[in-house]
Write a protein that holds these residues in place. Structure first.
Motif, PDB file in Angstrom:
ATOM      1  N   TRP A 111       6.289  -2.214 -19.889  1.00 40.95           N
ATOM      2  CA  TRP A 111       5.640  -1.329 -18.539  1.00 40.95           C
ATOM      3  C   TRP A 111       6.495  -1.831 -17.390  1.00 40.95           C
ATOM      4  CZ3 TRP A 111       1.939   2.335 -19.690  1.00 40.95           C
ATOM      5  CH2 TRP A 111       1.366   2.111 -21.024  1.00 40.95           C
ATOM      6  N   PHE A 112       6.659  -1.076 -16.276  1.00 37.43           N
ATOM      7  CA  PHE A 112       6.904  -1.145 -15.248  1.00 37.43           C
ATOM      8  C   PHE A 112       5.729  -0.211 -14.410  1.00 37.43           C
ATOM      9  CE2 PHE A 112      10.743  -1.874 -16.982  1.00 37.43           C
ATOM     10  CZ  PHE A 112      11.307  -2.944 -16.536  1.00 37.43           C
ATOM     11  N   ARG A 113       6.112  -0.762 -12.873  1.00 35.01           N
ATOM     12  CA  ARG A 113       4.846   0.047 -11.863  1.00 35.01           C
ATOM     13  C   ARG A 113       5.830   0.426 -10.481  1.00 35.01           C
ATOM     14  NH1 ARG A 113       0.564  -5.351 -11.450  1.00 35.01           N
ATOM     15  NH2 ARG A 113       1.985  -6.379 -10.589  1.00 35.01           N
ATOM     16  N   GLN A 114       4.816   0.985  -9.915  1.00 34.49           N
ATOM     17  CA  GLN A 114       5.365   1.286  -8.838  1.00 34.49           C
ATOM     18  C   GLN A 114       4.421   1.694  -8.108  1.00 34.49           C
ATOM     19  OE1 GLN A 114       8.529   4.255  -7.994  1.00 34.49           O
ATOM     20  NE2 GLN A 114       9.229   3.431  -6.458  1.00 34.49           N
TER      21      GLN A 114
ATOM     22  N   LYS B 152       7.317   0.650  -2.115  1.00 34.71           N
ATOM     23  CA  LYS B 152       7.702  -0.841  -2.938  1.00 34.71           C
ATOM     24  C   LYS B 152       8.721  -0.063  -4.144  1.00 34.71           C
ATOM     25  CE  LYS B 152       4.479  -3.515  -1.743  1.00 34.71           C
ATOM     26  NZ  LYS B 152       2.606  -4.544  -2.161  1.00 34.71           N
ATOM     27  N   GLN B 153       9.522  -0.816  -4.393  1.00 35.44           N
ATOM     28  CA  GLN B 153      10.070  -0.388  -5.882  1.00 35.44           C
ATOM     29  C   GLN B 153       9.795  -0.528  -6.492  1.00 35.44           C
ATOM     30  OE1 GLN B 153      12.879   0.539  -3.053  1.00 35.44           O
ATOM     31  NE2 GLN B 153      14.205  -0.473  -5.404  1.00 35.44           N
ATOM     32  N   ARG B 154      10.265  -0.148  -8.429  1.00 37.26           N
ATOM     33  CA  ARG B 154       9.559  -0.457  -9.003  1.00 37.26           C
ATOM     34  C   ARG B 154       9.623  -1.607  -9.487  1.00 37.26           C
ATOM     35  NH1 ARG B 154      10.191   4.493 -14.584  1.00 37.26           N
ATOM     36  NH2 ARG B 154       9.170   5.975 -11.366  1.00 37.26           N
ATOM     37  N   GLU B 155       8.814  -2.344 -10.605  1.00 36.24           N
ATOM     38  CA  GLU B 155       9.334  -3.299 -10.611  1.00 36.24           C
ATOM     39  C   GLU B 155       8.089  -3.657 -12.116  1.00 36.24           C
ATOM     40  OE1 GLU B 155       6.449  -6.209  -8.485  1.00 36.24           O
ATOM     41  OE2 GLU B 155       4.655  -5.028  -8.954  1.00 36.24           O
ATOM     42  N   LEU B 156       9.249  -4.701 -12.657  1.00 32.63           N
ATOM     43  CA  LEU B 156       9.041  -5.321 -14.304  1.00 32.63           C
ATOM     44  C   LEU B 156       6.973  -5.602 -14.610  1.00 32.63           C
ATOM     45  CD1 LEU B 156       9.455  -6.331 -17.004  1.00 32.63           C
ATOM     46  CD2 LEU B 156      10.287  -8.331 -15.820  1.00 32.63           C
ATOM     47  N   VAL B 157       6.776  -5.105 -15.225  1.00 31.56           N
ATOM     48  CA  VAL B 157       5.419  -6.139 -15.315  1.00 31.56           C
ATOM     49  C   VAL B 157       5.108  -6.703 -16.726  1.00 31.56           C
ATOM     50  CG1 VAL B 157       2.907  -5.106 -15.811  1.00 31.56           C
ATOM     51  CG2 VAL B 157       3.827  -3.392 -14.810  1.00 31.56           C
ATOM     52  N   THR B 158       5.951  -6.205 -17.461  1.00 29.81           N
ATOM     53  CA  THR B 158       5.808  -6.281 -18.766  1.00 29.81           C
ATOM     54  C   THR B 158       6.331  -6.219 -20.522  1.00 29.81           C
ATOM     55  OG1 THR B 158       4.961  -8.210 -20.937  1.00 29.81           O
ATOM     56  CG2 THR B 158       3.699  -6.082 -19.728  1.00 29.81           C
ATOM     57  N   THR B 159       7.412  -6.978 -21.099  1.00 32.76           N
ATOM     58  CA  THR B 159       8.112  -6.013 -22.174  1.00 32.76           C
ATOM     59  C   THR B 159       8.169  -7.101 -22.954  1.00 32.76           C
ATOM     60  OG1 THR B 159      10.499  -6.889 -21.266  1.00 32.76           O
ATOM     61  CG2 THR B 159      10.072  -4.842 -20.393  1.00 32.76           C
TER      62      THR B 159
ATOM     63  N   ALA C  12      -0.775   1.044  -8.489  1.00 31.61           N
ATOM     64  CA  ALA C  12       0.620   0.760  -8.775  1.00 31.61           C
ATOM     65  C   ALA C  12       0.414   2.295  -9.790  1.00 31.61           C
ATOM     66  CB  ALA C  12       1.623   0.120  -9.092  1.00 31.61           C
ATOM     67  N   VAL C  13       1.050   3.058  -9.818  1.00 27.57           N
ATOM     68  CA  VAL C  13       1.600   4.254 -11.190  1.00 27.57           C
ATOM     69  C   VAL C  13       2.029   2.971 -12.046  1.00 27.57           C
ATOM     70  CG1 VAL C  13       3.013   6.079 -11.889  1.00 27.57           C
ATOM     71  CG2 VAL C  13       1.660   6.295  -9.514  1.00 27.57           C
TER      72      VAL C  13
END
Length: 124
Positions: free
Chosen positions: A36-39, A43-50, A91-92
């Motif tokens: 999952w990523f979020r934006q 703001k820039q899209r950022e890592l949530v977790t993988t 965020a999305v």
């Protein structure tokens, strides 16, 4: 080709919980990493977790201890359990999948696939 569809977003109060789901279809057996990523707006899209198909996870300190990722290979799905939500989590959220491939010269790459996104809003 891989298609990803997210669900489970919504509006929650600060301190609440939410569970996101992502269903994969297509060449799902080729997927190595999902996550999952979020934006947030502006703001820039950022890592949530993988998480890899070997169970190795990666996540920043901002969500560690609050968010948990899980993967169900039989259902070709990945989930994100979010607890103790904060307003800054708004965020999305986008589901992510990576499929490795080898180029003509033998170099290994990873092709990224993205879902359409699901809105998570945390009220203060």
């Amino acid at each position: 080709q891989v298609q990803l569809v997210e669900s489970g977003g919504g509006l929650v109060h600060s301190g609440g919980s939410l569970r996101l789901s992502c269903a994969a279809s297509g060449s799902t057996s080729d997927i190595k990493t999902m996550g999952w990523f979020r934006q947030a707006p502006g703001k820039q899209r950022e890592l949530v977790t993988t998480i890899t198909n070997e169970g190795v996870t990666n996540q920043p300190d901002s969500v560690k201890g609050r968010f948990t990722i899980s993967r169900d290979n039989a259902k070709n799905a990945v989930y994100l359990q979010m607890n103790s939500l904060k307003s800054e989590d708004t965020a999305v959220y986008y589901c992510y999948a990576e499929v490795p491939y080898t180029s003509f010269d033998g170099t290994e790459y990873g092709k990224a696939y993205w879902g359409q996104g699901t809105q998570v809003t945390v009220s203060s």
